[in-house]
Design a protein around this motif. Structure first.
Motif, short mmCIF file in Angstrom:
data_model
loop_
_atom_site.label_atom_id
_atom_site.label_comp_id
_atom_site.label_asym_id
_atom_site.label_seq_id
_atom_site.Cartn_x
_atom_site.Cartn_y
_atom_site.Cartn_z
N ALA A 120 0.84 -1.19 0.00
CA ALA A 120 0.00 0.00 0.00
C ALA A 120 0.88 1.24 0.00
O ALA A 120 1.81 1.34 0.78
N LYS A 121 0.59 2.15 -0.91
CA LYS A 121 1.41 3.35 -1.00
C LYS A 121 1.04 4.30 0.13
O LYS A 121 -0.13 4.48 0.42
N PRO A 122 2.03 4.94 0.75
CA PRO A 122 1.67 5.90 1.79
C PRO A 122 0.99 7.12 1.17
O PRO A 122 1.27 7.49 0.04
N ALA A 123 0.06 7.71 1.93
CA ALA A 123 -0.72 8.82 1.39
C ALA A 123 0.17 10.04 1.18
O ALA A 123 1.10 10.28 1.95
N THR A 124 -0.12 10.80 0.15
CA THR A 124 0.65 12.02 -0.10
C THR A 124 0.19 13.08 0.89
O THR A 124 -0.81 12.93 1.59
N LYS A 125 0.90 14.19 0.91
CA LYS A 125 0.60 15.26 1.86
C LYS A 125 -0.85 15.72 1.72
O LYS A 125 -1.56 15.92 2.69
N TRP A 126 -1.27 15.89 0.46
CA TRP A 126 -2.64 16.36 0.23
C TRP A 126 -3.65 15.31 0.67
O TRP A 126 -4.68 15.63 1.24
N GLU A 127 -3.35 14.05 0.36
CA GLU A 127 -4.30 12.99 0.72
C GLU A 127 -4.48 12.89 2.22
O GLU A 127 -5.59 12.68 2.71
N GLN A 128 -3.37 13.09 2.95
CA GLN A 128 -3.48 13.06 4.41
C GLN A 128 -4.38 14.18 4.88
O GLN A 128 -5.25 13.98 5.74
N PHE A 129 -4.17 15.37 4.31
CA PHE A 129 -4.95 16.53 4.71
C PHE A 129 -6.42 16.33 4.38
O PHE A 129 -7.30 16.63 5.19
N ALA A 130 -6.67 15.80 3.18
CA ALA A 130 -8.06 15.61 2.76
C ALA A 130 -8.77 14.60 3.66
O ALA A 130 -9.94 14.77 4.01
N LYS A 131 -8.04 13.58 4.06
CA LYS A 131 -8.63 12.57 4.94
C LYS A 131 -8.97 13.20 6.29
O LYS A 131 -10.02 12.93 6.87
N LEU A 132 -8.05 14.04 6.75
CA LEU A 132 -8.25 14.69 8.04
C LEU A 132 -9.48 15.59 8.02
O LEU A 132 -10.28 15.60 8.95
N LYS A 133 -9.60 16.35 6.93
CA LYS A 133 -10.70 17.31 6.84
C LYS A 133 -11.99 16.69 6.34
O LYS A 133 -13.04 17.31 6.41
N GLY A 134 -11.89 15.51 5.76
CA GLY A 134 -13.09 14.87 5.21
C GLY A 134 -13.46 15.39 3.84
O GLY A 134 -14.63 15.42 3.48
N ILE A 135 -12.48 15.80 3.07
CA ILE A 135 -12.74 16.33 1.72
C ILE A 135 -12.85 15.15 0.76
O ILE A 135 -11.97 14.31 0.69
N GLN A 136 -13.95 15.10 0.01
CA GLN A 136 -14.13 14.03 -0.97
C GLN A 136 -13.68 14.52 -2.33
O GLN A 136 -13.78 15.69 -2.64
N LYS A 137 -13.29 13.54 -3.16
CA LYS A 137 -12.90 13.89 -4.54
C LYS A 137 -14.18 14.10 -5.33
O LYS A 137 -15.05 13.26 -5.34
N LYS A 138 -14.25 15.24 -6.02
CA LYS A 138 -15.45 15.50 -6.83
C LYS A 138 -15.10 15.23 -8.29
O LYS A 138 -14.13 15.75 -8.81
N LYS A 139 -15.94 14.43 -8.92
CA LYS A 139 -15.66 14.12 -10.32
C LYS A 139 -16.09 15.30 -11.17
O LYS A 139 -17.21 15.76 -11.08
N LYS A 140 -15.19 15.77 -12.03
CA LYS A 140 -15.51 16.93 -12.85
C LYS A 140 -15.82 16.48 -14.26
O LYS A 140 -15.26 15.50 -14.75
N THR A 141 -16.69 17.24 -14.91
CA THR A 141 -17.04 16.89 -16.29
C THR A 141 -15.88 17.26 -17.22
O THR A 141 -15.12 18.16 -16.95
N ASN A 142 -15.77 16.55 -18.33
CA ASN A 142 -14.68 16.84 -19.27
C ASN A 142 -14.91 18.14 -20.01
O ASN A 142 -13.99 18.89 -20.27
N LEU A 143 -16.16 18.42 -20.36
CA LEU A 143 -16.46 19.59 -21.18
C LEU A 143 -17.22 20.62 -20.36
O LEU A 143 -18.04 20.28 -19.53
N VAL A 144 -16.89 21.87 -20.64
CA VAL A 144 -17.56 22.98 -19.95
C VAL A 144 -18.15 23.89 -21.01
O VAL A 144 -17.57 24.07 -22.08
N TRP A 145 -19.30 24.47 -20.71
CA TRP A 145 -19.95 25.36 -21.68
C TRP A 145 -19.24 26.71 -21.68
O TRP A 145 -19.09 27.33 -20.65
N ASP A 146 -18.82 27.13 -22.85
CA ASP A 146 -18.14 28.41 -22.99
C ASP A 146 -19.13 29.42 -23.54
O ASP A 146 -19.65 29.25 -24.65
N GLU A 147 -19.40 30.47 -22.75
CA GLU A 147 -20.38 31.46 -23.19
C GLU A 147 -19.90 32.26 -24.38
O GLU A 147 -20.67 32.59 -25.28
N ASN A 148 -18.62 32.62 -24.37
CA ASN A 148 -18.09 33.47 -25.44
C ASN A 148 -18.12 32.76 -26.78
O ASN A 148 -18.51 33.32 -27.79
#
Lengths: 357, 301
Positions: free
Chosen positions: A108-136
């Motif tokens: 098992a790989k040890p968690a990176t600095k960010w992963e440790q922090f996210a676990k501590l704070k309870g931050i979940q990974k949010k899946k982002k869409t590939n495409l975004v609507w561009d108004e311009n």
């Protein structure tokens, strides 16, 4: 009569079934072991060498193979099937034979600095869409990459902010800021890898960060200076630069086989001291001790007076100043002249008192 | 080391070679020793064609002796990420020699030496051969495969060598190739057949076999088997692969699924059942009933 008919019918039906299955039934003394997940069949029946030698060898082997394969096919045909793209496919179960692995199971790989922090704070990974609507552009654009939604680099006009220097190149500023961010990211990535492998990470101050304090820079300079073949002894110094204090080593040991006469003298002195009945008096130490006691009493008295915040602050400062002054003057080799030591101590005391006010 | 995966392609390459939970298909390296005979070279080529996509055939001769020095095998396996090997050689003392071997963590696990006594190659076959890459059906016959330790390891090695990728489903019409191994009288007969599915009265077809090459008559020579603890270590599966047990669910012999529900103790008198107003006892009546009961009890005693 009816009963006879029924019995006859049943017997006939059974016979028919047997006929049908005859072509695929195989008689074996011991049942075969099947591992359908691997398309494997193991036959543990004894093979009579008489049969083998009697018949033609190949024919014997072929009939044996045919029987075993028939049984294996019967097993496979019992599996649930489904139709995938005009083809009938049987779903295989998991293989049951235990076979050795190719490589060890992954650690098992040890968690990176960010992963440790996210676990501590309870931050979940949010899946982002590939495409975004561009108004311009009024179309769907990528979130990042070629022809992305918010592309900084394509701007032909950048407003100079109010508090910035009018002669500063804003475009160049953007480019350098990007480079710095990339370098920082790379550094953090390498740090994470080094931490996961328990490698040596260069300490703070030696790797460039955005804001470096005077201490960090000083430390970086000394490390850079001493990392030459002759340990920095022939490096040029700036006109007002002071030679660095001993930053790394904290203790100095005499070489094992060095100065014999010196060693002999030291050992004899040690014996003398041990053999002495009266204790040795170290004047400087005694003076320092006395001074410290006096300071402590003064401080306690002031505190008791209830001076408030100012008093406490003053006390702290005074303690430090006096200590430094006294010790600084006291370190003059062991057991200096009593007169000199006393005089020095007294003088130092006076001076520090003047400094306080 | 770290700078190797600067591109996505190199990163993918390294990831495919890294240790994983479910591993890739085992690749085999097929190589020749210092001196080989025509029998050995042809056999190696045939076995390579049997194991086509997941095998590497080396053209040049490698002057090594795997049983004495396994370092060159380990080096090759590290370079090409192959965990199975087949080494063929020929000399006066050991004519027509084949060494089947496998590695664990780039170190030799098992090596078994077999001698070819009689062989028939793929090119001698008249009929049509199976297409490349079909998953073969494996059959082992003979009780020595279950009793003798060396034969057991040989069976495991041969399964590992010939089984191909693990698939979840198989096309029923594509089950063409059968490899049959018979252990008899100290010899191992390997035969390869093409399977013809003929009509039978019912759904399951009748099998007819047609021999295709290669066919080998092998004799067991030296072996170098792994020690028990190394063998056990190689079989260790990572915990993540174990199916998670669901608590309070059990299965019957007949396949019925049973579940267990844990309840708090219930007061059945206070259950909310259907209310029938007429049957409800009124206060006065209830007390009178109780009084009657008490009297009767007293009277009796």
């Amino acid at each position: 009569m009816a009963e006879c008919n029924v019995d006859e019918l049943l017997a006939k039906a059974q016979q028919d079934e047997a006929e049908k299955l005859r072509s695929i039934t195989v008689h074996k003394e011991l049942d075969l072991e099947f591992d359908v997940g691997n398309l494997l069949a193991i036959d543990n029946n004894r093979i009579e060498t008489r049969d083998f030698k009697g018949q033609n060898k190949e024919e014997f082997l072929r009939s044996l193979a045919r029987d075993n394969t028939q049984l294996l096919i019967n097993e496979i045909w019992k599996l649930p099937t489904e139709r995938v793209e005009e083809v009938i496919v049987a779903k295989l179960p998991e293989p049951t034979t235990l076979l050795p692995r190719e490589k060890r199971p992954p650690k098992a790989k040890p968690a990176t600095k960010w992963e440790q922090f996210a676990k501590l704070k309870g931050i979940q990974k949010k899946k982002k869409t590939n495409l975004v609507w561009d108004e311009n552009a009024k179309e769907w654009r990528r979130r990042w990459g070629y022809k992305r939604v918010k592309d900084d680099t394509k701007e032909w006009l950048i407003e100079v902010p109010e508090n910035a220097d009018p002669n500063e190149d804003q475009f160049a500023k953007r480019v350098t800021a990007k480079k710095e961010r990339v370098a920082k990211n790379e550094l953090n990535r390498l740090r994470n890898i080094a931490r996961s492998q328990k490698g040596k990470v260069p300490g703070v101050g030696l790797t460039p960060t955005a804001q470096q304090s005077k201490d960090d820079l000083g430390r970086a300079v000394t490390v850079a200076k001493t990392s030459t073949a002759s340990m920095g002894r022939f490096q040029d110094r700036l006109p007002k630069e002071k030679p660095a204090k001993n930053m790394g080593k904290k203790r100095k040991f005499e070489p094992l086989i060095g100065d014999f006469s010196n060693e002999r003298q030291k050992q004899l002195e040690l014996l003398k001291v041990l053999g002495n009945k009266t204790p040795k008096l170290d004047i400087t130490k005694a003076v320092n001790k006395q001074m410290r006691e006096e300071d402590r009493e003064e401080a306690a008295a002031k505190y008791r007076k209830g001076a408030g915040k100012k008093g406490r602050k003053g006390n702290n400062m005074s303690g430090k100043g006096k200590g430094k002054g006294g010790k600084g003057k006291g370190v003059k080799g062991k057991g200096g002249k009593p007169g000199g030591g006393g005089g020095g101590g007294g003088g130092g005391k006076k001076r520090s008192k003047a400094g306080k006010h | 080391w770290i700078h190797l995966d600067k591109t996505r392609q190199s990163k993918r390459f390294l990831e495919s070679r890294a240790p994983k939970l479910t591993e890739n298909v085992k690749n085999a390296m097929i190589m020749k020793g210092g001196n080989t005979s025509q029998v050995v070279s042809q056999t190696l080529k045939n076995i390579y064609s049997l194991k086509k996509p997941t095998a590497l055939l080396y053209k040049k001769k490698n002057i090594t002796r795997p049983f004495e020095d396994s370092t060159s095998m380990e080096f090759f396996s590290k370079k090409t990420d192959c965990s199975l090997f087949l080494f063929g050689s020929h000399n006066k003392k050991r004519p027509n020699n084949l060494i089947f071997g496998r590695l664990f963590d780039f170190h030799v696990l098992d090596m078994i030496e077999l001698g070819i006594e009689k062989y028939m190659s793929l090119s001698d076959v008249k009929g049509k051969t199976c297409p490349e890459g079909t998953k073969p059906m494996l059959v082992f016959a003979g009780d020595s495969f279950n009793t003798d330790n060396e034969y057991k390891r040989l069976k495991s090695l041969l399964i590992d060598f010939f089984r191909g990728p693990t698939v979840s489903a198989v096309r029923l019409a594509g089950l063409e190739h059968v490899l049959h191994f018979t252990a008899l009288d100290g010899k191992i007969y390997m035969r390869s057949y093409r399977c013809l599915l003929k009509m039978s009265g019912c759904r399951t077809p009748r099998i007819e076999l047609e021999e295709i090459g290669p066919s080998l008559d092998l004799v067991l020579r030296r072996t170098h088997l792994a020690s028990d603890d190394l063998y056990k270590l190689a079989h260790k599966q990572p915990k993540a692969l174990k199916p998670k047990k669901k608590k309070n669910i059990s299965h019957d012999v007949f396949g019925t699924k049973f579940g267990r529900v844990h309840m708090q103790p219930q007061d059945l008198t206070k259950l909310q059942t259907r209310k029938m107003k007429g049957l409800r006892k009124r206060k006065g009546e209830a007390m009178a009933d109780e009084g009657k009961k008490a009297k009767i009890v007293n009277g009796q005693s």
